[in-house]
Write a protein that holds these residues in place. Sequence first.
Motif, PDB file in Angstrom:
ATOM      1  N   CYS A  44       0.823  -1.218   0.000  1.00  0.00           N
ATOM      2  CA  CYS A  44       0.000   0.000   0.000  1.00  0.00           C
ATOM      3  C   CYS A  44       0.858   1.269   0.000  1.00  0.00           C
ATOM      4  CB  CYS A  44      -0.925   0.003   1.209  1.00  0.00           C
ATOM      5  SG  CYS A  44      -0.063   0.156   2.788  1.00  0.00           S
ATOM      6  N   GLU A  45       2.187   1.115  -0.107  1.00  0.00           N
ATOM      7  CA  GLU A  45       3.162   2.200  -0.136  1.00  0.00           C
ATOM      8  C   GLU A  45       3.414   2.848   1.224  1.00  0.00           C
ATOM      9  OE1 GLU A  45       2.279   4.878  -3.348  1.00  0.00           O
ATOM     10  OE2 GLU A  45       2.314   3.271  -4.821  1.00  0.00           O
ATOM     11  N   MET A  46       2.925   2.212   2.293  1.00  0.00           N
ATOM     12  CA  MET A  46       3.254   2.633   3.657  1.00  0.00           C
ATOM     13  C   MET A  46       4.644   2.082   3.963  1.00  0.00           C
ATOM     14  SD  MET A  46       2.139   3.925   6.665  1.00  0.00           S
ATOM     15  CE  MET A  46       0.373   3.927   6.464  1.00  0.00           C
ATOM     16  N   TRP A  47       5.485   2.844   4.624  1.00  0.00           N
ATOM     17  CA  TRP A  47       6.817   2.369   5.001  1.00  0.00           C
ATOM     18  C   TRP A  47       6.745   1.748   6.378  1.00  0.00           C
ATOM     19  CZ3 TRP A  47      11.205   1.961   2.171  1.00  0.00           C
ATOM     20  CH2 TRP A  47      11.152   2.529   0.884  1.00  0.00           C
ATOM     21  N   LEU A  48       7.319   0.543   6.526  1.00  0.00           N
ATOM     22  CA  LEU A  48       7.282  -0.204   7.775  1.00  0.00           C
ATOM     23  C   LEU A  48       8.679  -0.332   8.354  1.00  0.00           C
ATOM     24  CD1 LEU A  48       5.062  -3.152   6.515  1.00  0.00           C
ATOM     25  CD2 LEU A  48       4.298  -1.126   7.748  1.00  0.00           C
ATOM     26  N   LEU A  49       8.789  -0.164   9.651  1.00  0.00           N
ATOM     27  CA  LEU A  49      10.044  -0.360  10.359  1.00  0.00           C
ATOM     28  C   LEU A  49      10.075  -1.809  10.843  1.00  0.00           C
ATOM     29  CD1 LEU A  49      12.638   0.842  11.611  1.00  0.00           C
ATOM     30  CD2 LEU A  49      11.250   1.441  13.615  1.00  0.00           C
ATOM     31  N   ILE A  50      11.079  -2.565  10.414  1.00  0.00           N
ATOM     32  CA  ILE A  50      11.191  -3.979  10.796  1.00  0.00           C
ATOM     33  C   ILE A  50      11.530  -4.057  12.288  1.00  0.00           C
ATOM     34  CG2 ILE A  50      12.464  -6.126  10.423  1.00  0.00           C
ATOM     35  CD1 ILE A  50      10.638  -5.359   8.098  1.00  0.00           C
ATOM     36  N   PRO A  51      10.705  -4.788  13.061  1.00  0.00           N
ATOM     37  CA  PRO A  51      10.958  -4.882  14.502  1.00  0.00           C
ATOM     38  C   PRO A  51      12.119  -5.810  14.830  1.00  0.00           C
ATOM     39  CG  PRO A  51       9.053  -6.193  13.905  1.00  0.00           C
ATOM     40  CD  PRO A  51       9.498  -5.486  12.647  1.00  0.00           C
ATOM     41  N   SER A  52      12.538  -5.767  16.077  1.00  0.00           N
ATOM     42  CA  SER A  52      13.594  -6.675  16.554  1.00  0.00           C
ATOM     43  C   SER A  52      13.041  -8.094  16.645  1.00  0.00           C
ATOM     44  CB  SER A  52      14.074  -6.248  17.937  1.00  0.00           C
ATOM     45  OG  SER A  52      14.640  -4.971  17.874  1.00  0.00           O
ATOM     46  N   ALA A  53      13.920  -9.067  16.493  1.00  0.00           N
ATOM     47  CA  ALA A  53      13.520 -10.464  16.591  1.00  0.00           C
ATOM     48  C   ALA A  53      13.140 -10.802  18.029  1.00  0.00           C
ATOM     49  CB  ALA A  53      14.654 -11.365  16.123  1.00  0.00           C
ATOM     50  N   THR A  54      12.176 -11.699  18.166  1.00  0.00           N
ATOM     51  CA  THR A  54      11.747 -12.173  19.478  1.00  0.00           C
ATOM     52  C   THR A  54      12.734 -13.237  19.959  1.00  0.00           C
ATOM     53  OG1 THR A  54       9.448 -11.768  18.878  1.00  0.00           O
ATOM     54  CG2 THR A  54       9.850 -13.262  20.722  1.00  0.00           C
ATOM     55  N   PRO A  55      13.162 -13.184  21.222  1.00  0.00           N
ATOM     56  CA  PRO A  55      14.066 -14.213  21.729  1.00  0.00           C
ATOM     57  C   PRO A  55      13.453 -15.610  21.616  1.00  0.00           C
ATOM     58  CG  PRO A  55      13.963 -12.364  23.244  1.00  0.00           C
ATOM     59  CD  PRO A  55      12.886 -12.151  22.215  1.00  0.00           C
ATOM     60  N   TYR A  56      14.297 -16.595  21.380  1.00  0.00           N
ATOM     61  CA  TYR A  56      13.859 -17.976  21.231  1.00  0.00           C
ATOM     62  C   TYR A  56      13.050 -18.407  22.452  1.00  0.00           C
ATOM     63  CZ  TYR A  56      13.960 -22.998  20.671  1.00  0.00           C
ATOM     64  OH  TYR A  56      13.599 -24.316  20.557  1.00  0.00           O
ATOM     65  N   GLY A  57      11.951 -19.100  22.197  1.00  0.00           N
ATOM     66  CA  GLY A  57      11.114 -19.624  23.260  1.00  0.00           C
ATOM     67  C   GLY A  57       9.996 -18.698  23.688  1.00  0.00           C
ATOM     68  N   GLN A  58      10.005 -17.463  23.205  1.00  0.00           N
ATOM     69  CA  GLN A  58       8.946 -16.517  23.543  1.00  0.00           C
ATOM     70  C   GLN A  58       8.009 -16.329  22.363  1.00  0.00           C
ATOM     71  OE1 GLN A  58      10.429 -12.815  25.092  1.00  0.00           O
ATOM     72  NE2 GLN A  58      11.831 -13.814  26.511  1.00  0.00           N
ATOM     73  N   VAL A  59       6.769 -15.986  22.646  1.00  0.00           N
ATOM     74  CA  VAL A  59       5.787 -15.716  21.601  1.00  0.00           C
ATOM     75  C   VAL A  59       5.938 -14.256  21.173  1.00  0.00           C
ATOM     76  CG1 VAL A  59       3.323 -15.595  21.067  1.00  0.00           C
ATOM     77  CG2 VAL A  59       4.182 -17.413  22.545  1.00  0.00           C
TER      78      VAL A  59
END
Length: 88
Positions: A44-59
């Motif tokens: 849709c041409e909105m710019w998204l900031l990629i979030p940090s990865a979630t630590p292993y084992g967490q949702v």
Amino acid sequence: MVFDVFRRESTDVFWIVGAGFRARHAMTALPGSVYSGAWVPALCEMWLLIPSATPYGQVPVTAKYTERCPDCANLVARHAHREHTWDF
């Protein structure tokens, strides 16, 4: 998960929740190829900031968000893209 990047009849899109958003937007970039903190355009041409990865084992916090951008959804349906939901 294997993606056939050479198949040209349809494109894979990934529904993600950008940092600071509460709705999913569709992007064509492979999520693993984009680093945390990068800006990527949604369909849709909105710019998204990629979030940090979630630590292993967490949702991932974004797993609870299911609402999709209506503009992205229309474009995905119109072009018959293959859809994937992705959480970081």
